[in-house]
Motif scaffolding. Structure first.
Motif, PDB file in Angstrom:
ATOM      1  N   ALA A 119       0.667  -1.198  -0.013  1.00  0.00           N
ATOM      2  CA  ALA A 119      -0.098  -0.038   0.063  1.00  0.00           C
ATOM      3  C   ALA A 119       0.667   1.305  -0.047  1.00  0.00           C
ATOM      4  O   ALA A 119       0.478   2.235  -0.804  1.00  0.00           O
ATOM      5  N   ASP A 120       2.025   1.294   0.781  1.00  0.00           N
ATOM      6  CA  ASP A 120       3.030   2.493   0.983  1.00  0.00           C
ATOM      7  C   ASP A 120       3.963   2.522  -0.248  1.00  0.00           C
ATOM      8  O   ASP A 120       4.832   3.472  -0.060  1.00  0.00           O
ATOM      9  N   PHE A 121       3.918   1.854  -1.355  1.00  0.00           N
ATOM     10  CA  PHE A 121       4.903   1.562  -2.378  1.00  0.00           C
ATOM     11  C   PHE A 121       4.482   2.771  -3.327  1.00  0.00           C
ATOM     12  O   PHE A 121       3.343   2.520  -3.809  1.00  0.00           O
ATOM     13  N   GLN A 122       5.425   3.684  -3.825  1.00  0.00           N
ATOM     14  CA  GLN A 122       5.402   4.750  -4.724  1.00  0.00           C
ATOM     15  C   GLN A 122       6.246   4.402  -5.727  1.00  0.00           C
ATOM     16  O   GLN A 122       7.546   4.113  -5.701  1.00  0.00           O
ATOM     17  N   ASP A 123       5.868   4.549  -7.122  1.00  0.00           N
ATOM     18  CA  ASP A 123       6.721   4.183  -8.239  1.00  0.00           C
ATOM     19  C   ASP A 123       6.856   5.633  -8.742  1.00  0.00           C
ATOM     20  O   ASP A 123       6.110   6.075  -9.396  1.00  0.00           O
ATOM     21  N   ASN A 124       8.378   5.866  -8.899  1.00  0.00           N
ATOM     22  CA  ASN A 124       8.684   7.036  -9.296  1.00  0.00           C
ATOM     23  C   ASN A 124       9.390   6.621 -10.980  1.00  0.00           C
ATOM     24  O   ASN A 124      10.283   5.987 -11.077  1.00  0.00           O
ATOM     25  N   PRO A 125       8.631   7.164 -11.857  1.00  0.00           N
ATOM     26  CA  PRO A 125       9.069   6.916 -13.153  1.00  0.00           C
ATOM     27  C   PRO A 125      10.471   7.559 -13.740  1.00  0.00           C
ATOM     28  O   PRO A 125      11.066   7.042 -14.549  1.00  0.00           O
ATOM     29  N   GLU A 126      10.805   8.420 -13.036  1.00  0.00           N
ATOM     30  CA  GLU A 126      12.070   9.081 -13.087  1.00  0.00           C
ATOM     31  C   GLU A 126      13.311   8.169 -12.786  1.00  0.00           C
ATOM     32  O   GLU A 126      14.382   8.266 -13.134  1.00  0.00           O
ATOM     33  N   VAL A 127      13.132   7.164 -11.915  1.00  0.00           N
ATOM     34  CA  VAL A 127      14.160   6.450 -11.376  1.00  0.00           C
ATOM     35  C   VAL A 127      14.066   5.123 -12.156  1.00  0.00           C
ATOM     36  O   VAL A 127      13.111   4.547 -12.451  1.00  0.00           O
ATOM     37  N   PRO A 128      15.442   4.861 -12.721  1.00  0.00           N
ATOM     38  CA  PRO A 128      15.459   3.788 -13.814  1.00  0.00           C
ATOM     39  C   PRO A 128      15.310   2.325 -12.690  1.00  0.00           C
ATOM     40  O   PRO A 128      15.663   2.327 -11.881  1.00  0.00           O
ATOM     41  N   PRO A 129      14.732   1.567 -13.286  1.00  0.00           N
ATOM     42  CA  PRO A 129      14.677   0.311 -12.786  1.00  0.00           C
ATOM     43  C   PRO A 129      15.888  -0.435 -12.406  1.00  0.00           C
ATOM     44  O   PRO A 129      17.072  -0.434 -12.870  1.00  0.00           O
ATOM     45  N   LEU A 130      15.974  -1.182 -11.099  1.00  0.00           N
ATOM     46  CA  LEU A 130      16.931  -1.974 -10.597  1.00  0.00           C
ATOM     47  C   LEU A 130      17.248  -3.284 -11.263  1.00  0.00           C
ATOM     48  O   LEU A 130      16.617  -4.109 -11.649  1.00  0.00           O
ATOM     49  N   MET A 131      18.597  -3.347 -11.593  1.00  0.00           N
ATOM     50  CA  MET A 131      18.992  -4.784 -12.108  1.00  0.00           C
ATOM     51  C   MET A 131      19.024  -5.730 -11.063  1.00  0.00           C
ATOM     52  O   MET A 131      19.431  -5.688 -10.093  1.00  0.00           O
ATOM     53  N   ASP A 132      18.352  -6.810 -11.303  1.00  0.00           N
ATOM     54  CA  ASP A 132      18.367  -8.034 -10.471  1.00  0.00           C
ATOM     55  C   ASP A 132      19.718  -8.575 -10.520  1.00  0.00           C
ATOM     56  O   ASP A 132      20.481  -8.735 -11.472  1.00  0.00           O
TER      57      ASP A 132
END
Length: 461
Positions: free
Chosen positions: A448-461
Motif C-alpha cells: 500500500a505504501d509503495f510509490q513508483d517514481n518513473p524518473e528512477v531507472p529500474p533496478l537490475m536483479d
C-alpha cells in the motif's frame, strides 16, 4: 659318422642369435665327431673352439685341408682334449693362437711340437695324458723347443728352468728321438694285432649270422625274437668283459658298439610301437569298457542336477598335460600317459556342456557330464490372497489386493489438481552460534505504501 653341418652350427650359436658369420665362440663337445669340415668357411672370426671328447684323429681334419689353415687367423684358444690325435700339425696358420689343450690324446711323436714354433703367441700348452709325457726328458724338450711358452701342463715355466732346458737340449733331443722310434714300432705292432683281431671278429659274426638264419627257419617269430635278444645280451656282455688296450682303435670300436646297441634298442622300440592297439569300438559299433592304466574310478548319477560325475583316481603328482579327455554322447575316454580309460555311460550326455577339473588335494580327475533328457517336475499353483495394510489406516475408497504381482487401485474421481504454490517452502531463519540473525523480509512492490517514481531507472536483479 657324425659330421658338422650348418644346422648343427646354428643350434650351437644360440648365444649369437644363431648367426654364424660373426660367431667368435662355439662348443661342439661330446658330439662323436670324427671329422670337422666347412667350419673355417662359415665361421672365420672364431676365437674360442671347444671340441673335447670327440673322435677326431687329426688336427688337420679339424681345419678342413692343410692349405686352408690360414683362414682361422683369429683363433686364440683350441680345446681338443679326449680325442684320437697322434700328431701335432697344421696349426702354423693360426697366428694368434694363445692356448692349446691336447689333454688325454695319443700324441706319441713328441718331435711334432716343433710345428708350433711359428705360433709366437702360444703361451699355454697341455699334453697331460699323452704317451709322450712318459718319455724321459719330455718337459725339458718341450720347453727348449718352444721358448715362447709360459706354462706347460698347467705348471709355470721359470726362467732358470728354461735356461737349463736349453743347455741340456742336445742330449735330451737324442734321448727323446730314440724313445719316440720305439713307441712308433710298438704302435705299428698294436695296429697289426688289432687289425687281425678285427678280422677274426668279423668272421665269427658271419658264422654266427648263418647259424642264426638256420635257427630262424625252424622257429616262429616270438621264439626268434627272444633268441635274438639273448644273443645280443650275450655279445654285449662279452664285449665289455674282454680286456683291451686304450688306443684310438679301441675308442672307435667302443663307439661303434654303443651305436649298434642304440640302433638295436631303437629298432626294438619301433617294433613295440607297431603292436596292434587295443580294440575300443567293435566293428558293429559297440563301445567297450577299457581300463589300461588300472586306476580306480566311481561314476555317480546326480539326479538333482541331471548329470553324471566321473571321479577318476589319477595319480596325485602326475602332470595334467599327460591327461587327454574326450567326452562323447554315449561314452567318455581319458588318456592317462598314453593309456586308455574308456567307460560306457548309462544315458546320453551333452559333450559341449561337459567340464573337467582336478582336485588340488587328492589329484583326482572330476568329469561332469550333463544329461540330454532332463526330468520335468510340476510346480505348485500360486493362490491369491488379500491382506490389509497395518501400518496406516487405509482410505475407505481404496482396496489393496495382493497376488503374485501387487497392484494398487485408486478411485479416479479422487484425483486432485496439483498445487504449485507449495512446491517451494518458505525459507526459515538462519541461526549460527549463540547469536540469531533474522532474515529481513523484502518489501513487496505491490504494498500500500509503495510509490513508483518513473524518473528512477529500474533496478537490475
Amino acid at each position: 659318422m657324425v659330421r658338422i653341418t650348418e644346422t648343427l652350427i646354428r643350434q650351437r650359436a644360440e648365444h649369437n642369435n644363431c648367426e654364424i658369420f660373426s660367431l667368435e665362440e662355439i662348443s661342439l663337445h661330446q658330439q662323436e665327431i670324427e671329422r670337422i669340415e666347412h667350419i673355417d668357411k662359415w665361421c672365420r672370426d672364431l676365437k674360442i673352439v671347444y671340441f673335447q671328447n670327440n673322435l677326431i684323429p687329426k688336427i688337420g681334419g679339424f681345419i678342413c685341408l692343410t692349405e686352408n689353415v690360414g683362414r682361422l687367423k683369429k683363433l686364440e684358444y683350441l680345446n681338443l682334449a679326449l680325442n684320437n690325435i697322434e700328431r701335432i700339425e697344421n696349426l702354423d696358420g693360426c697366428e694368434f693362437l694363445k692356448k692349446l689343450d691336447l689333454t688325454v690324446n695319443f700324441v706319441g711323436e713328441l718331435t711334432s711340437v716343433e710345428s708350433l714354433k711359428h705360433n709366437v703367441h702360444l703361451h699355454e700348452l697341455f699334453l697331460v695324458g699323452n704317451p709322450c709325457c712318459e718319455f724321459d726328458g719330455y718337459r725339458k724338450f718341450v720347453i727348449a723347443t718352444l721358448p715362447q711358452l709360459k706354462s706347460l701342463d698347467g705348471k709355470e715355466i721359470t726362467r732358470s728352468e728354461q735356461i737349463q732346458a736349453l743347455q741340456d737340449y742336445p742330449v735330451v733331443q737324442q734321448r727323446v728321438v730314440e724313445q719316440q722310434q720305439a713307441y712308433i714300432l710298438k704302435r705299428a705292432k698294436e695296429k697289426h694285432v688289432l687289425q687281425k683281431n678285427l678280422e677274426e671278429k668279423e668272421n665269427n659274426k658271419l658264422d654266427h649270422g648263418q647259424n642264426t638264419e638256420n635257427k630262424q627257419s625252424n622257429s616262429n617269430g616270438e621264439d626268434d625274437k627272444d633268441q635274438k635278444n639273448v644273443d645280443e645280451d650275450e655279445m654285449n656282455r662279452k664285449f665289455w668283459e674282454e680286456p683291451t688296450q686304450y688306443t684310438p682303435e679301441s675308442r672307435l670300436e667302443v663307439h661303434r658298439h654303443i651305436e649298434k646297441i642304440r640302433k638295436f634298442k631303437d629298432k626294438d622300440k619301433n617294433w613295440n610301437k607297431q603292436k596292434p592297439r587295443r580294440t575300443l569300438i567293435t566293428s558293429e559299433g559297440r563301445v567297450l569298457n577299457v581300463n589300461e592304466p588300472k586306476i580306480d574310478f566311481t561314476l555317480t548319477d546326480d539326479e538333482e542336477n541331471y548329470q553324471f560325475v566321473l571321479d577318476l583316481a589319477v595319480y596325485r603328482h602326475m602332470d595334467t598335460s599327460l591327461l587327454d579327455i574326450d567326452v562323447q554322447p554315449t561314452y567318455v575316454r581319458v588318456m592317462v600317459k598314453r593309456k586308455v580309460f574308456q567307460l560306457v555311460l548309462p544315458e546320453e550326455v551333452k559333450p559341449d556342456s561337459s567340464s573337467a577339473k582336478r582336485s588340488q588335494t587328492t589329484g583326482h580327475l572330476l568329469v561332469t557330464m550333463p544329461k540330454t533328457q532332463e526330468m520335468v517336475k510340476a510346480k505348485p499353483k500360486s493362490t491369491s490372497r488379500t491382506r490389509s495394510a497395518t501400518s496406516t489406516k487405509p482410505h475407505p475408497h481404496v482396496t489393496r489386493t495382493i497376488q503374485d504381482n501387487e497392484k494398487l487401485e485408486v478411485d479416479p474421481s479422487k484425483h486432485l489438481s496439483i498445487d504449485l504454490s507449495n512446491i517451494v517452502t518458505e525459507r526459515k531463519s538462519v541461526a549460527q552460534g549463540p547469536l540469531k540473525f533474522q532474515q529481513q523480509k523484502m518489501r513487496e512492490r505491490n504494498s500500500a505504501d509503495f510509490q513508483d517514481n518513473p524518473e528512477v531507472p529500474p533496478l537490475m536483479d
